[in-house]
Write a protein that holds these residues in place. Structure first.
Motif, PDB file in Angstrom:
ATOM      1  N   UNK A  23     -45.739 -36.588 -65.745  1.00  0.00           N
ATOM      2  CA  UNK A  23     -45.148 -37.817 -66.264  1.00  0.00           C
ATOM      3  C   UNK A  23     -43.948 -37.520 -67.151  1.00  0.00           C
ATOM      4  N   UNK A  24     -43.980 -36.403 -67.851  1.00  0.00           N
ATOM      5  CA  UNK A  24     -42.825 -36.030 -68.655  1.00  0.00           C
ATOM      6  C   UNK A  24     -41.688 -35.541 -67.772  1.00  0.00           C
TER       7      UNK A  24
ATOM      8  N   UNK B 131     -46.923 -23.251 -67.089  1.00  0.00           N
ATOM      9  CA  UNK B 131     -46.030 -24.421 -67.041  1.00  0.00           C
ATOM     10  C   UNK B 131     -44.866 -24.186 -66.096  1.00  0.00           C
ATOM     11  N   UNK B 132     -44.486 -25.253 -65.379  1.00  0.00           N
ATOM     12  CA  UNK B 132     -43.382 -25.151 -64.432  1.00  0.00           C
ATOM     13  C   UNK B 132     -42.856 -26.538 -64.118  1.00  0.00           C
ATOM     14  N   UNK B 133     -41.547 -26.626 -63.918  1.00  0.00           N
ATOM     15  CA  UNK B 133     -40.893 -27.842 -63.441  1.00  0.00           C
ATOM     16  C   UNK B 133     -40.179 -27.496 -62.152  1.00  0.00           C
TER      17      UNK B 133
ATOM     18  N   UNK C 204     -40.979 -32.657 -60.477  1.00  0.00           N
ATOM     19  CA  UNK C 204     -42.409 -32.411 -60.613  1.00  0.00           C
ATOM     20  C   UNK C 204     -42.646 -31.488 -61.789  1.00  0.00           C
ATOM     21  N   UNK C 205     -43.819 -31.563 -62.375  1.00  0.00           N
ATOM     22  CA  UNK C 205     -44.152 -30.680 -63.480  1.00  0.00           C
ATOM     23  C   UNK C 205     -45.637 -30.415 -63.531  1.00  0.00           C
ATOM     24  N   UNK C 206     -45.993 -29.249 -64.023  1.00  0.00           N
ATOM     25  CA  UNK C 206     -47.399 -28.911 -64.242  1.00  0.00           C
ATOM     26  C   UNK C 206     -47.473 -28.002 -65.444  1.00  0.00           C
TER      27      UNK C 206
END
Length: 745
Positions: free
Chosen positions: A290-291, A255-257, A244-246
């Motif tokens: 999506x990345x 930002x975080x994964x 997951x990412x934001x």
């Protein structure tokens, strides 16, 4: 870690077997009572020996939980990450810590960081190096009775990736039979620190289905004491769709994964306690997800060795895990960044272990220890704050860098990772948590599949993937916006192995002439202008590629193909079959003050229409100087022999790969080049001044310029000025900006 010595061959092939990072349950050496079978699935134990050992180890672990009240230990930790390994080795991050820890039941853990060292090779600005001594230090005082099967996302990776949500099913848990099958294997002698070794029987743990909640493992059990002697494991599937990412959270840039322990594949979430994100924030977060969803983490092997403490308790002595992070891109010719190998190592020297009711284990002090209780400023809280002089106060306690000690991150665990990868999946059981094997990115949502070319206009690609275990398939389609035409398509079937990767592809692809791509020759990038190539053509064909497994540092690959090329303007076609061989070595130690060198050797040939052989040979050396300066020198030659078509010639001029500072392309069958690059480190980047020279078609091309180099050459942006080297003909040199990646320096 020396390999076990094989003593007796049993009917089944063995492997080594399972655990986490930095702590595992202790085990009593006393003989446990006869194990009492719990209600189990009838098909869980594939032989009686496996049933007896698994149930016995389960009882022994429960006994150990009640026996140990506290322990103290000196923990030495090493972590490292290389990124990436396409042309040269780049140790991107490494860190070492030494700490004294005390764990006790019902009391807060204590961690005294004695010394720490952190190195980041142009990662980014920030305070990570300053924060490293105390970063997740509390995890070093690990609960020896927590589940050892946590994907290696324990300290510190678990906290960073949010893997606490991943509820891994313990193969030695009470309900393990619902999720695993067990088979006994060889009897082997496992080396034990301070002893001659222990005879142990390997039990293979077979997950019933593919999920990041399950592991494929081997557990080595002492048949007398039922204690765990060694364990090794890997997740039953890669972490990919669970990523997951934001980028924005709570209205701020955050930002975080992270890893979602559920089924995966949904949209990015947000904290329900915060206001719902606006439309722009949702779109940005969706792009970040999506990345992230194209990333994969493959933990190849986690290995833990246990040792007895005073002949009573089996406690973890050393933990080692190796794996890689990679972009999940499957295509016949698309450029795929190589995997990012990572490795971590923990060595625990237990100093005092006490039974329940005997009080706290002692926490010895050392004259070099900045955490001396006599010092009122010494950090004693559970947050394990580092002493201000922690980086110099205790010389000699830190282990060497993991890259100095082990130039290949796969050295210790390569054989184990191969056997773990071969375990596969079992049958039956509760499959409610099995991962969905299908994954779909619609056109426009896969950001890496967007591009512009003068032939397609803007195109948006979509991909459908099917995960078949160690086989994967992917169908990629690019939808053009410039008129109606059959789109660019690629279907690839891929087999993954710890040592090698095999790809079979069929495709219809738009290609363009390019220099230095080798087996990926003609790859069309994300933004290509008409001036960048005069050799656009459609290629229909099939290929078979053999490349190293992800994380391998010396890149050797082979591909064979059968293709038909179609000229876009004349509709002329040509048929050919051929192959390409690539070798990209790099030698030299890691770290500052060392000389490194390597190069590329690529040979590609084809028969049929326009038969020819095409080759490139280039080499580079990087020499450290004084005062943070380094000098890089590169040279090479490329040529085409036979009867090449125009698209088989080399193109130099605009890409910047061969010579910078020129606005046109030169097609040639023979070219030479040289390059000198002087760099000076400046915080998280390097500043470069350089000079280029190339020769083609009887003329010389020269350029000088300056650039900013990020991550030791992984990315760089150059501003170059072509200069007149005395050649004849139209002069097309000028100022140009060249963003480039994966360079030698």
């Amino acid at each position: 870690m020396s390999p076990p010595t094989r003593r007796q061959r049993r009917p089944w092939r063995t492997l080594p077997a399972v655990i986490l990072a930095c702590a595992s349950p202790g085990h009593a050496l006393a003989q446990p009572p006869n194990p009492v079978p719990a209600p189990t699935a009838r098909d869980a134990f594939l032989d009686e020996t496996a049933r007896r050992l698994v149930l016995g180890a389960r009882r022994a672990r429960d006994t150990a939980r009640a026996a140990i009240g506290s322990y103290s230990a000196l923990v030495r930790e090493r972590v490292g990450l290389v990124f990436p390994t396409f042309r040269r080795d780049r140790p991107w991050l490494s860190g070492e810590r030494a700490a004294r820890v005390r764990w006790s039941r019902g009391e807060p853990g204590e961690v005294h960081v004695l010394d720490a060292r952190f190195r980041r090779n142009g990662l980014a600005p920030g305070g990570l190096g300053r924060a490293f001594p105390e970063l997740y230090a509390g995890y070093l005082a690990a609960d020896p009775f927590g589940s050892p099967f946590v994907h290696g996302f324990g300290p510190p990776a678990g906290a960073a990736l949010g893997a606490d949500a991943v509820n891994v099913r313990d193969p030695l848990g009470r309900d393990a039979e619902r999720y695993y099958q067990f088979r006994s294997g060889d009897t082997i002698r496992v080396p034990v620190a301070g002893a001659e070794g222990v005879e142990a029987i390997a039990v293979t743990v077979i997950p019933r289905y593919r999920s990041i909640r399950l592991v494929a493992a081997i557990v080595w059990i002492d048949p007398v004491s039922m204690a765990l002697v060694r364990i090794a494991y890997r997740p039953a599937k890669r972490v990919d769709r669970e990523m997951r990412g934001r980028a924005i959270h709570g209205g701020r840039w955050d930002p975080r994964v992270w890893i979602d322990g559920g089924q995966g594949g949904g949209a990015p979430g947000d904290d329900p306690a915060t206001p719902p994100p606006g439309l722009i924030a949702r779109l940005v977060n969706l792009a970040a997800y999506r990345m992230a969803a194209k990333l994969e983490i493959d933990l190849a092997a986690v290995v833990v060795d246990f040792a007895p403490w005073e002949g009573r308790h089996w406690l973890p002595r050393r933990v080692r895990w190796d794996g890689h992070l990679a972009w999940e891109i499957m295509s016949a010719t698309a450029f795929v960044p190589p995997g990012v190998p990572f490795s971590a190592d923990w060595v625990l020297d237990h100093e005092d272990v006490r039974a329940a009711g005997e009080g706290l284990a002692s926490l010895p002090t050392d004259p070099r220890d900045p955490a001396d209780p006599a010092d009122p400023a010494a950090p004693t809280d559970t947050n394990a704050r580092a002493h201000p002089s922690a980086t110099t106060a205790a010389p000699g306690l830190l282990p060497p860098s993991i890259w100095q000690d082990s130039p290949s991150v796969w050295r210790d665990n390569s054989a184990i990772s191969e056997e773990l990868a071969a375990i596969g999946t079992g049958q039956g059981g509760d499959r409610g948590e099995a991962a969905n094997p299908w994954f779909f990115f619609p056109p426009g949502m896969a950001l890496g599949l967007m591009r512009y070319t003068p032939i397609e206009g803007y195109s948006a690609g979509g991909v459908v993937r099917r995960d078949l275990g160690w086989w994967r398939s992917a169908l990629t389609v690019r939808i053009p916006t410039s008129g109606w035409a059959v789109p660019d398509m690629d279907f690839t079937l891929q087999h993954d192995h710890p040592k090698r990767r095999t790809q079979f592809s069929v495709y219809r692809q738009l290609r363009a002439g390019a220099l230095g791509i080798g087996g990926l020759e003609g790859w069309t990038g994300y933004f290509v202008r008409a001036a960048d190539s005069v050799n656009f053509h459609w290629t229909h064909g099939a290929s078979l590629r053999f490349t190293p497994g992800n994380g391998k540092r010396t890149r050797l690959s082979l591909s064979v193909f059968a293709e038909r090329d179609g000229d876009i303007e004349t509709d002329a076609t040509r048929d050919r079959v051929g192959g390409a061989l690539e070798w990209r070595p790099w030698w030299g130690a890691f770290g500052d003050g060392t000389v490194g060198g390597g190069g590329s050797v690529i040979v590609r040939g084809s028969a049929g229409d326009d038969p020819h052989v095409k080759a490139i040979v280039e080499g580079a050396v990087v020499v450290p100087l004084v005062g943070g300066l380094s000098l890089g020198v590169q040279g090479g030659m490329a040529g085409v022999w036979g009867d090449p078509a125009p698209q088989d010639l080399w193109d130099i001029g605009v890409s910047g790969n061969w010579v910078r500072g020129h606005s046109g392309t030169v097609e040639t069958s023979r070219t030479w080049m040289g390059r000198v690059d002087l760099q000076r480190s400046a915080r998280f980047l390097h500043v470069s001044v350089f000079g280029d020279w190339a020769s083609a078609e009887g003329a010389d091309y020269c350029a000088v310029g300056t650039g900013l180099v990020f991550m030791d050459g992984l990315l760089r942006v150059d501003v170059a000025r072509g200069i007149d080297c005395g050649r004849e003909g139209p002069f097309r040199a000028g100022w140009r900006v060249h963003p480039r990646g994966f360079t030698f320096f």
